[in-house]
Design a protein around this motif. Structure first.
Motif, PDB file in Angstrom:
ATOM      1  N   ALA A 114       0.826  -1.217   0.000  1.00 54.23           N
ATOM      2  CA  ALA A 114       0.000   0.000   0.000  1.00 54.23           C
ATOM      3  C   ALA A 114       0.852   1.254   0.000  1.00 54.23           C
ATOM      4  O   ALA A 114       0.449   2.290  -0.532  1.00 54.23           O
ATOM      5  N   THR A 115       2.047   1.179   0.568  1.00 49.80           N
ATOM      6  CA  THR A 115       2.926   2.350   0.580  1.00 49.80           C
ATOM      7  C   THR A 115       3.553   2.594  -0.786  1.00 49.80           C
ATOM      8  O   THR A 115       4.026   3.689  -1.061  1.00 49.80           O
ATOM      9  N   PRO A 118      -0.353   3.567  -5.174  1.00 52.41           N
ATOM     10  CA  PRO A 118      -1.496   4.441  -4.887  1.00 52.41           C
ATOM     11  C   PRO A 118      -2.837   3.769  -5.185  1.00 52.41           C
ATOM     12  O   PRO A 118      -3.801   3.974  -4.460  1.00 52.41           O
ATOM     13  N   ALA A 121      -3.607   1.483  -2.350  1.00 48.14           N
ATOM     14  CA  ALA A 121      -3.936   2.275  -1.165  1.00 48.14           C
ATOM     15  C   ALA A 121      -5.412   2.662  -1.146  1.00 48.14           C
ATOM     16  O   ALA A 121      -6.051   2.663  -0.093  1.00 48.14           O
ATOM     17  N   ILE A 124      -7.275  -0.356  -0.044  1.00 45.81           N
ATOM     18  CA  ILE A 124      -7.051  -0.601   1.389  1.00 45.81           C
ATOM     19  C   ILE A 124      -7.961   0.318   2.206  1.00 45.81           C
ATOM     20  O   ILE A 124      -8.531  -0.097   3.218  1.00 45.81           O
ATOM     21  N   ARG A 125      -8.116   1.567   1.770  1.00 42.30           N
ATOM     22  CA  ARG A 125      -9.037   2.479   2.469  1.00 42.30           C
ATOM     23  C   ARG A 125     -10.460   1.927   2.433  1.00 42.30           C
ATOM     24  O   ARG A 125     -11.191   2.015   3.423  1.00 42.30           O
TER      25      ARG A 125
END
Length: 196
Positions: A114-115, A118, A121, A124-125
């Protein structure tokens, strides 16, 4: 659980969604995000890759759906009768996730990926939004019982507890004392200041 929660649409979704999700998380645990491929998921699940691409156009989208919909990460909110008991049960779920294979490999792979991605990420949210929605009854009941102040930032409560486990287990790589869960909950709910 609704079909939408499992990463499929009301119009049906792929017949073998669970097999696809399980294969996705198994391969993530084995190979990491960088080496996870839709082709590999197709082969492991026995589903044609065009079917997977029809529902999830990228591996980030597929992994996001798998995190929400896979049986391996299924989640039922606790109802122990008290806020402290429910928070301990929630934190035990996080600790188990981080200390038991293959879920620990999945969690660490997702965090690292996730880092770097993008797109992932964003998914993941969505996963965390889904989990927070599932946890909300814990806080609604605590509010109704008068255990929780109105306006409490419940996401912050969960982040403080889960964050403590993540830092201790994943980043510091320290073993958890048997009373870690209860001490973390007491500290978050009651603070650490001396009482006068």
């Amino acid at each position: 659980m609704s079909k939408e929660r499992h990463g499929t649409r009301r119009s049906g979704g792929p017949r073998k969604a669970q097999e696809i999700f399980d294969a996705t998380l198994d391969l993530l645990a084995e190979k990491g995000y960088e080496r996870l491929t839709i082709e590999g998921v197709a082969q492991r699940s026995g589903v044609n890759k065009t079917t997977i691409y029809r529902w999830w156009p990228s591996k980030g989208a597929l992994l996001g759906a798998a995190l929400i919909g896979a049986r391996q990460l299924d989640f039922t909110p606790p109802d122990t009768g008290s806020l402290a008991g429910d928070l301990e049960a929630l934190l035990r779920t996080v600790v188990t996730l981080l200390t038991t294979r293959p879920s620990s490999d999945i969690a660490v792979s997702v965090l690292g990926a996730a880092t770097q991605s993008p797109e992932l990420a964003v998914h993941i949210r969505e996963f965390f939004a889904d989990r927070i929605a599932l946890e909300q009854p814990v806080f609604d009941r605590a509010l109704a019982r008068g255990e929780l102040a109105s306006g409490t930032d419940t996401m912050l409560l969960v982040d403080l507890l889960a964050g403590a486990a993540w830092v201790r287990v994943v980043l510091r790589q320290l073993p958890l004392d048997k009373d870690f869960v209860s001490r973390a909950v007491v500290t978050v709910l009651n603070g650490a200041l001396a009482r006068t």
